[in-house]
Design a protein around this motif. Structure first.
Motif, PDB file in Angstrom:
ATOM      1  N   TYR A 268      16.082  18.336  23.523  1.00 22.32           N
ATOM      2  CA  TYR A 268      16.732  17.019  24.212  1.00 22.32           C
ATOM      3  C   TYR A 268      16.812  15.803  23.813  1.00 22.32           C
ATOM      4  O   TYR A 268      15.707  15.268  23.254  1.00 22.32           O
ATOM      5  CB  TYR A 268      15.918  17.397  25.518  1.00 22.32           C
ATOM      6  N   GLY A 272      15.418  12.629  30.980  1.00 22.61           N
ATOM      7  CA  GLY A 272      15.533  13.738  31.766  1.00 22.61           C
ATOM      8  C   GLY A 272      14.068  13.978  32.956  1.00 22.61           C
ATOM      9  O   GLY A 272      13.059  13.378  32.311  1.00 22.61           O
ATOM     10  N   THR A 290      19.353  16.459  34.069  1.00 13.16           N
ATOM     11  CA  THR A 290      19.685  15.969  32.659  1.00 13.16           C
ATOM     12  C   THR A 290      20.174  14.450  32.872  1.00 13.16           C
ATOM     13  O   THR A 290      21.140  14.326  32.447  1.00 13.16           O
ATOM     14  CB  THR A 290      20.719  16.959  32.190  1.00 13.16           C
TER      15      THR A 290
END
Length: 686
Positions: A268, A272, A290
């Motif tokens: 990632y 988030g 997200t």
């Protein structure tokens, strides 16, 4: 860092992103629909580009229009904020294809977390705890029913592609399963075009605890601690706080580690939020957002970090500014979401112009994030959130006390709001003790929505004195504009022919019709309010914005009164009252008011007469433009124009005196007393 950033959003988040970008020296480009052409978000940006009509699907949700705005402006990056296109994988992919940086995670991460079933499978593989349930591909009714029996009732049927409570049903017994499944599938297909279902164990008193995570292109992932978002109604968050109260330190560390593990499983990048349900000292993954969250300011307050700055730096492929060991938290923060809605009507959205919008002053303890200002319109087209009120202090108790005081100090007149509801939440003893769950509001709703109190005598006196003081102010303005400023007809001072010195004001409070008598006495008034017993001795000073300094029987207080055509909105203490104004001042006083008043705020397009002109009843006098419509102001009676208080191009507020007419044959005498004029002949503005 980027030289030019396009902000593909509106309202408070667009203003908030623009603040950080400007501090970093990044030029900002806003986008706006027709409904937002004059918005604070447009003013907050260095330039702004129209992207379509008011409907979101034709403007803020149209990725092609937004990318075209980026091309026209030369923006090399797009920040989607939250909502709209912020978690739209197709838009993120289109940005990449156009050579524009999308301020958010990879397309793959968005797609993975966009499916609840796929997200849970990834989390299970990463060792992140899940609510016991079924997330399989076999969607037959028989398989889902067997899964529910294995999990054990009660169970939650939930749409895999869902959100906001749509496609979600709680089932308490096997006999009710089939009907609930069919209903949830129909709703999910209508809302999302996908009727894939998950079955999970239903938790009856969970808390909603989420972990803020950040990742960079160098492969580092950190946690910025947790937030508690348990105060929800209809699955929508109302008050959030950081850190979460009453969590065991070891559990906090475990949840943070699980959040980091979830982010690592996706490689990632960016901001988030990993969301968990917490009950009975156990926690379970529910989803990952997200994007930046609405409630990110509480994390910023306890960490003294700017998460939007981190987003921009990470998107520019800079490393995370701090390592995990360098990130610290101090104190406690709350965020309250202030909505234009009516809690007494099932939280139905409310619209209208913000006649008064006065937040408490911001300082190191208090922050206001908003995209509106006084005079702005709350539209039917978008989310009804007006502002986010964020408070911080050294500990939870002091922060909660600040929240309660700030909510009561926040003045909003216009659309209905949830301010009183939020204040009741902030004052609830169980919330103060940290004993909350996602079911808290539902269980306590009757206590959180007290009956609207009847206006006490002091408030009725304030309203009546406001009416008289307003009449006096308008009469003074008319007198200055007339050729005979000393005429007794140009005064509202209690003088009247063959009568005593009083004015009657007709008010309505709920079902009560009330006549309040205001008697002049020296530099003040004696006010007779039905049911009050003795008359109240009142002295008051009316300011231009409706604020009043009031002394009632020797006790001084502040009030705010704003007048709409047949309504008075009164803030006295920390309570907002709505009082009907049946007739305004009685007939004799109405004659003294006189003049033609603007029926709404707007711009004077044309003045069709001059001082000294003779006019007939119904003759056009002025043209007022408001809400893209032209309204012709006509003469209420025949006579002569004694004064004109405006010119073409002037912006006027509702109630402003536009002109004064003297009746025919009474030159220099009292003006026509037809009250507030009514607009006629409205036509489309060119």
């Amino acid at each position: 860092m980027f030289s030019r950033l396009l902000i593909a959003n509106r309202g408070e988040i667009a203003c908030r992103i623009a603040r950080t970008a400007k501090r970093l020296g990044v030029a900002t480009v806003g986008v706006f629909s027709d409904a937002d052409a004059q918005s604070a978000a447009v003013r907050a940006c260095d330039e702004a580009i129209r992207i379509g009509p008011a409907l979101a699907r034709d403007s803020y949700l149209d990725g092609g229009r937004i990318l075209e705005a980026a091309r026209l402006s030369g923006a090399t990056a797009i920040h989607p904020g939250y909502g709209f296109l912020s978690e739209n994988a197709a838009f993120a992919r289109a940005c990449a294809e156009a050579g524009v940086t999308f301020i958010g995670p990879s397309v793959e991460a968005i797609e993975a977390m966009g499916s609840k079933a796929r997200a849970k499978a990834l989390m299970a593989a990463a060792g992140v705890p899940l609510v016991p349930g079924y997330h399989g591909a076999d969607q037959s009714e028989e398989t889902l029913a067997k899964a529910a029996a294995r999990i054990g009732y009660p169970v939650l049927i939930k749409a895999s592609a869902g959100g906001g409570g749509k496609g979600m049903r709680v089932v308490g017994e096997a006999g009710a399963f089939a009907a609930a499944l069919a209903s949830a599938r129909r709703e999910a297909m209508a809302a999302f075009g996908d009727d894939t279902m998950l079955i999970e164990k239903y938790l009856d008193h969970p808390r909603h605890v989420e972990i803020q995570i950040f990742g960079d292109h160098q492969g580092r992932v950190v946690s910025l601690f947790e937030r508690d978002c348990s105060l929800q109604r209809r699955h929508q968050k109302v008050i959030e706080e950081a850190p979460a109260p009453d969590l065991d330190p070891a559990l906090r560390r475990a949840m943070a580690a699980a959040g980091v593990a979830a982010a690592r499983a996706l490689t990632y990048v960016g901001a988030g939020t990993v969301e968990f349900l917490y009950q009975d000292n156990a926690y379970y993954f529910i989803e990952m957002n997200t994007r930046l969250q609405v409630e990110h300011p509480v994390t910023e307050k306890i960490t003294s970090l700017d998460l939007v700055e981190w987003q921009l730096r990470v998107a520019a492929k800079e490393p995370l500014p701090l390592t995990q060991d360098q990130i610290t938290a101090r104190g406690h923060a709350f965020e309250a979401r202030i909505y234009a809605e009516d809690p007494a009507r099932g939280f139905a959205p409310s619209t209208g112009r913000l006649l008064r919008f006065r937040p408490p002053p911001a300082d190191g303890h208090l922050r206001i994030d908003t995209g509106v200002g006084e005079g702005d319109e709350v539209s039917v087209h978008y989310d009804p959130m007006i502002a986010k009120l964020v408070v911080w202090d050294e500990d939870r108790a002091r922060a909660l006390a600040r929240l309660s005081r700030a909510l009561r100090a926040f003045q909003i007149i216009g659309p209905s709001t949830n301010l009183a509801f939020l204040a009741a939440l902030a004052d609830h003893a169980d919330f103060a003790a940290g004993a909350v769950s996602t079911k808290f509001i539902e269980a306590e709703i009757d206590r959180l929505l007290p009956a609207i109190p009847a206006a006490p005598p002091e408030v009725l006196a304030v309203a009546a004195v406001f009416v008289v003081l307003s009449a006096r102010r308008e009469a003074a303005a008319r007198a200055r504009a007339s050729g005979d400023p000393h005429s007794p007809w140009n005064a509202v001072n209690g003088w009247r022919l063959n009568d005593d010195n009083h004015h009657g004001v007709e008010l309505r409070d709920g079902d009560r019709a009330l006549r309040v008598l205001v008697r002049f006495q020296g530099d003040g008034f004696l006010v007779d309010v039905p049911g009050a017993g003795a008359a109240l001795a009142v002295r008051g000073c009316l300011e231009a914005d409706g604020a009043m300094e009031i002394e009632i029987d020797g006790r001084t207080s502040r009030a705010v009164v704003l007048r709409q055509p047949t309504l008075l909105k009164v803030i006295h203490g920390d309570t907002l009252y709505s009082l009907g104004l049946a007739e305004g001042i009685d007939a004799a006083a109405e004659e003294a008011v006189g003049g033609l008043s603007a029926p709404m705020p707007g711009r004077i397009v044309a003045v069709l007469v001059a001082v000294g002109d003779g006019v007939e009843r119904g003759q056009p006098l002025l043209v007022l433009e408001a809400m893209k419509m032209e309204t012709t102001i006509t003469a209420p009676a025949g006579g002569r124009i004694a004064a004109i208080g405006v010119a073409a191009g002037d912006q006027v507020e509702e109630g402003r005196v536009l002109a004064v007419i003297e009746p025919a044959g009474e030159e220099g005498g009292k003006p026509a007393g037809e009250g507030v004029i009514k607009p006629v002949g409205a036509e489309a503005s060119p």
